[in-house]
Design a protein around this motif. Structure first.
Motif, PDB file in Angstrom:
ATOM      1  N   SER A 134       0.986  -1.305  -0.222  1.00 58.06           N
ATOM      2  CA  SER A 134      -0.064   0.095   0.084  1.00 58.06           C
ATOM      3  C   SER A 134       0.883   1.368  -0.120  1.00 58.06           C
ATOM      4  O   SER A 134       0.419   2.055  -0.709  1.00 58.06           O
ATOM      5  N   GLY A 135       2.210   1.197   0.732  1.00 57.09           N
ATOM      6  CA  GLY A 135       2.883   2.401   0.732  1.00 57.09           C
ATOM      7  C   GLY A 135       3.610   2.592  -0.715  1.00 57.09           C
ATOM      8  O   GLY A 135       3.750   3.884  -0.839  1.00 57.09           O
ATOM      9  N   VAL A 136       3.998   1.531  -1.208  1.00 55.82           N
ATOM     10  CA  VAL A 136       4.565   2.032  -2.723  1.00 55.82           C
ATOM     11  C   VAL A 136       3.708   2.182  -3.602  1.00 55.82           C
ATOM     12  O   VAL A 136       3.979   3.007  -4.303  1.00 55.82           O
ATOM     13  N   GLU A 137       2.347   2.022  -3.470  1.00 54.72           N
ATOM     14  CA  GLU A 137       1.357   2.217  -4.204  1.00 54.72           C
ATOM     15  C   GLU A 137       1.014   3.804  -4.197  1.00 54.72           C
ATOM     16  O   GLU A 137       0.797   4.538  -4.948  1.00 54.72           O
ATOM     17  N   ILE A 138       1.013   4.300  -2.875  1.00 58.44           N
ATOM     18  CA  ILE A 138       0.839   5.755  -2.510  1.00 58.44           C
ATOM     19  C   ILE A 138       1.997   6.431  -3.141  1.00 58.44           C
ATOM     20  O   ILE A 138       2.138   7.398  -3.774  1.00 58.44           O
ATOM     21  N   LEU A 139       3.367   5.760  -2.833  1.00 56.90           N
ATOM     22  CA  LEU A 139       4.580   6.551  -3.414  1.00 56.90           C
ATOM     23  C   LEU A 139       4.459   6.512  -4.751  1.00 56.90           C
ATOM     24  O   LEU A 139       5.351   7.517  -5.509  1.00 56.90           O
ATOM     25  N   GLU A 140       3.928   5.564  -5.766  1.00 57.17           N
ATOM     26  CA  GLU A 140       3.883   5.657  -7.007  1.00 57.17           C
ATOM     27  C   GLU A 140       3.153   6.982  -7.503  1.00 57.17           C
ATOM     28  O   GLU A 140       3.797   7.671  -8.495  1.00 57.17           O
TER      29      GLU A 140
END
Length: 195
Positions: free
Chosen positions: A182-188
């Motif tokens: 989820s954090g990586v998706e936000i970061l993307e």
């Protein structure tokens, strides 16, 4: 019948001893005893215990790399991350001594060209999987480090006997990985690569 000994068989025996009794139990004496030979016979194939342990670290790293690579085939983004995380934890459970060799002793052999190569390939799998996200170079590097740290941190604490509460350890691990995803998706969506 005479035992046909070679360096590969010696390394595989070292890996088996490590997994059964721990990395510190890997000695030339223990290997010779397991083969039913005298210790000096090993010197026809390996120079020292230090060389053997370096070879074991390389062997274990290659085993882990191959398992992670196979887990990632045909998957991308969150599916690939989740599968890699599951296989990573399985490896640490099934091969505790080999995993210990990678994480606790690898730094001693950081100058070995073969160790450098296999480590680069191992980390390259994580980088390839995470590169499916549209991240800036620095953010991609942070994500690779983060994923490795999360997986290693959890399995290391688990192996040390932590996490004794009734809640399932696998559930905790998967929740942690999903939170990372989820954090990586936000970061993307906030990475400089998107601006």
């Amino acid at each position: 019948m005479r035992l046909k000994l070679n360096i590969q068989r010696i390394i595989e025996m070292a890996a088996a001893i490590a997994d059964e009794k721990g990395f510190d139990a890997v000695t030339l004496t223990a290997i010779a005893e397991n083969f039913g030979i005298k210790k000096p016979s090993l010197y026809n194939h390996i120079e020292s215990l230090d060389e053997l342990r370096c070879e074991l670290v390389i062997f274990a790293s290659m085993q882990l790399k191959e398992k992670l690579a196979a887990a990632a085939i045909g998957k991308s983004k969150k599916d690939a991350i989740l599968e890699i995380a599951i296989v990573y934890r399985q490896f640490s459970h099934e091969h505790p001594g080999q995993y210990q060799s990678i994480m606790s002793s690898a730094w001693e052999y950081k100058e070995s060209p073969r160790f450098k190569a296999v480590t680069k390939e191992l980390m390259g799998i994580l980088r390839t999987v995470l590169s499916h996200y549209d991240l800036h170079d620095d953010d991609l590097t942070h994500a690779v480090r983060g994923l490795r740290s999360i997986m290693h941190g959890f399995v290391s604490l688990e192996a040390s006997g932590w996490f004794t509460k009734p809640a399932g350890r696998e559930d905790s691990y998967l929740q942690l990985i999903h939170t990372f995803i989820s954090g990586v998706e936000i970061l993307e969506h906030t990475s400089p690569a998107k601006k």
